[in-house]
Write an enzyme that holds these catalytic residues in place. Structure first.
Site, PDB file in Angstrom:
ATOM      1  CB  ALA A 177      -0.937  -0.002   1.205  1.00  8.06           C
ATOM      2  CG  LEU A 182      -1.928   3.254  -2.128  1.00  5.64           C
ATOM      3  CD1 LEU A 182      -1.888   4.305  -1.034  1.00  5.64           C
ATOM      4  CD2 LEU A 182      -3.094   2.298  -1.906  1.00  5.64           C
ATOM      5  CG  HIS A 441     -10.662  34.591  -4.115  1.00  6.02           C
ATOM      6  ND1 HIS A 441     -10.949  33.504  -3.323  1.00  6.02           N
ATOM      7  CD2 HIS A 441     -11.847  35.050  -4.596  1.00  6.02           C
ATOM      8  CE1 HIS A 441     -12.264  33.318  -3.325  1.00  6.02           C
ATOM      9  NE2 HIS A 441     -12.830  34.247  -4.088  1.00  6.02           N
TER      10      HIS A 441
END
Length: 462
Positions: A177, A182, A441
């Site tokens: 794992a 993964l 932003h």
């Protein structure tokens, strides 16, 4: 017999970058590479092809699960596996031929063949011997396996075989794992394969931040992966239908069996030094089979150096690249250096996972006083807009000085976001320095700033 200032063995990320940097600094350089193409494991059967398949299957996931939510009404996509593999191969070709171009541009000789080192200052291949003032071993690594497991790259495969299966399997057992297991498990899960991940330890991604590991496992389970943790694989047996994996619980000792069409062995990698003749040269090795080097990458044999996966440290392409640059600069009379405290690590699943510096567990173990600033992507407008609000940014700073000690991110574009923190750490920045830097932003990077704010008076949007 040709004579060079530098002869590099291996044209992976460490080797080809070392060669290019040395050539830029005026050295006469050659690279010995046995593959038909340049780029090593990374470009040919590792980082690059796996990212192509991760991208393709992520787009498939988006079409199946999120297009409708955005008002994009399209027919159910069909997977043409042969075309997907062809796309992957096209990506490989673009990258490997790019390295060939860079070799020609920098007047680097490509010596085609697998090399050996018969004596200090000499490299032999294809019946010829070349002399070099310095030799750098950058021969990389190969997949490691387990006792009782025979890899055939058809049914029982490493990551190499997993990148070119003849058909998409209905079921797959992934042994290990870690990053490779993964990522490839995620690829096949998106393609409809029933994926079960078997891991010896009690958590996935061993060594990473425990809080990230827990969240990561939960999200992967939500995507359909099944985990069997704390169990030791006893063997893998081929069957008419595929293979059977026998494993034993470390807690109870109970044995169990898992059947699958394909078994992916993702238990890590080991240095590839076969055929170099290191024993005869008397090259000192570490107990783990790596080439022992000093701080300047020099081995126990004068004029012989080693970088990348064959020496100590994380087996990461970018770590090898940095070492390649450093040793080239050292050989050119400069002061090459690698800061091993600031080497990012990334898992390119969705969500991505990225880390740099120390974990909370490491800081606790050394008794260091620290602060934690954490911010969830659910508070980030951009992340919510792309259905990836389930992760977080976790920033660690020194309690007394506020200097950034580490960062751990699970969320959208984590592999890119982590470098803002890496740059800050290179300059010894504090969490407040990061918090007071204006961020555009709406961007994912605002989550990093919010985590930095959380190390002080508090995040704004939490």
């Amino acid at each position: 017999m040709a004579t060079y200032d530098l002869l590099v063995i291996g044209a992976g990320p460490g080797g080809y970058v070392c060669a290019i940097r040395a050539a830029q600094l005026g050295l006469k350089v050659a690279v010995a590479e046995g593959r038909a193409t340049l780029g090593g494991t990374c470009l040919n059967v590792g980082c690059i092809p796996s990212k192509a398949l991760l991208h393709a299957t992520h787009e498939l996931h988006e079409a199946n699960h999120n297009f409708g939510r955005m008002g994009l009404v399209v027919p159910q996509p069909q997977v043409d596996w042969a075309r997907m593999l062809a796309y992957k191969d096209e990506v490989i070709g673009q990258n490997t031929t790019g390295i060939e171009f860079l070799f020609k541009k920098n007047k680097i000789d490509w010596l085609k063949g697998y090399a050996s080192i018969p004596a200090p200052g000499q490299v032999a291949l294809n019946g010829e011997t070349h002399e070099a003032r310095a030799i750098v071993i950058a021969s990389g690594s190969q997949a490691s396996t387990l006792p009782g497991v025979t890899v055939d790259e058809e049914v029982v495969v490493t990551s190499t075989g997993a990148l070119s299966l003849k058909a998409i399997p209905q079921s797959m057992v992934v042994i290990g794992a870690g990053v490779i297991g993964l990522e490839m498990g995620s690829v096949y899960s998106r393609l409809g394969t029933e994926v079960t991940v078997v891991e010896y330890l009690d958590q996935i991604t061993p060594g990473m931040d425990a809080e990230v590991c827990k969240q990561f496992q939960r999200l992967l389970q939500k995507q359909g992966l099944t985990f069997v943790l704390g169990t030791a694989v006893q063997g893998v047996e081929r069957t008419a239908a595929g293979a059977v994996v026998t494993h034993k619980s470390r807690k109870t000792g109970k044995e169990d069996r898992l059947e699958a069409e394909v078994v992916l062995v993702a238990t890590g990698r080991k240095p590839f030094v076969d055929g170099l003749g290191l024993d005869a040269l008397g090259v000192q090795m570490t107990p783990r089979g790596q080439i022992a080097t000093d701080a300047g990458f020099a081995t126990s044999v004068p004029g012989l150096y080693a970088i990348g996966d064959v020496r100590e440290g994380p087996m990461l392409a970018h770590k090898a690249e940095d070492e390649g640059v450093a040793v080239a600069e050292i050989l050119a009379g400069q002061h090459g250096h690698v800061n091993y405290g600031v080497i990012p690590g990334v898992i390119y699943t969705t969500p991505e996972v990225a880390t740099v510096g120390q974990t909370e567990e490491q800081l606790k173990a050394e008794g260091r006083a620290y602060k934690v600033g954490k911010f969830p992507f659910m508070g980030n407008g951009r992340a919510k807009a792309v259905f990836q609000g389930e992760g977080f940014v976790k920033l660690l700073s020194d309690k007394a000085t506020d200097r950034i000690l580490g960062c751990h991110i699970i969320g959208p574009m984590a592999g890119d976001l982590i470098h803002e923190v890496a740059v800050a750490m290179e300059f010894g920045a504090s969490a407040e320095d990061l918090a007071r830097t204006c961020h555009a932003h709406p961007t994912f990077s605002e989550a990093v700033r919010e985590a930095a704010l959380a190390c002080g008076d508090g995040a704004i949007h939490a």
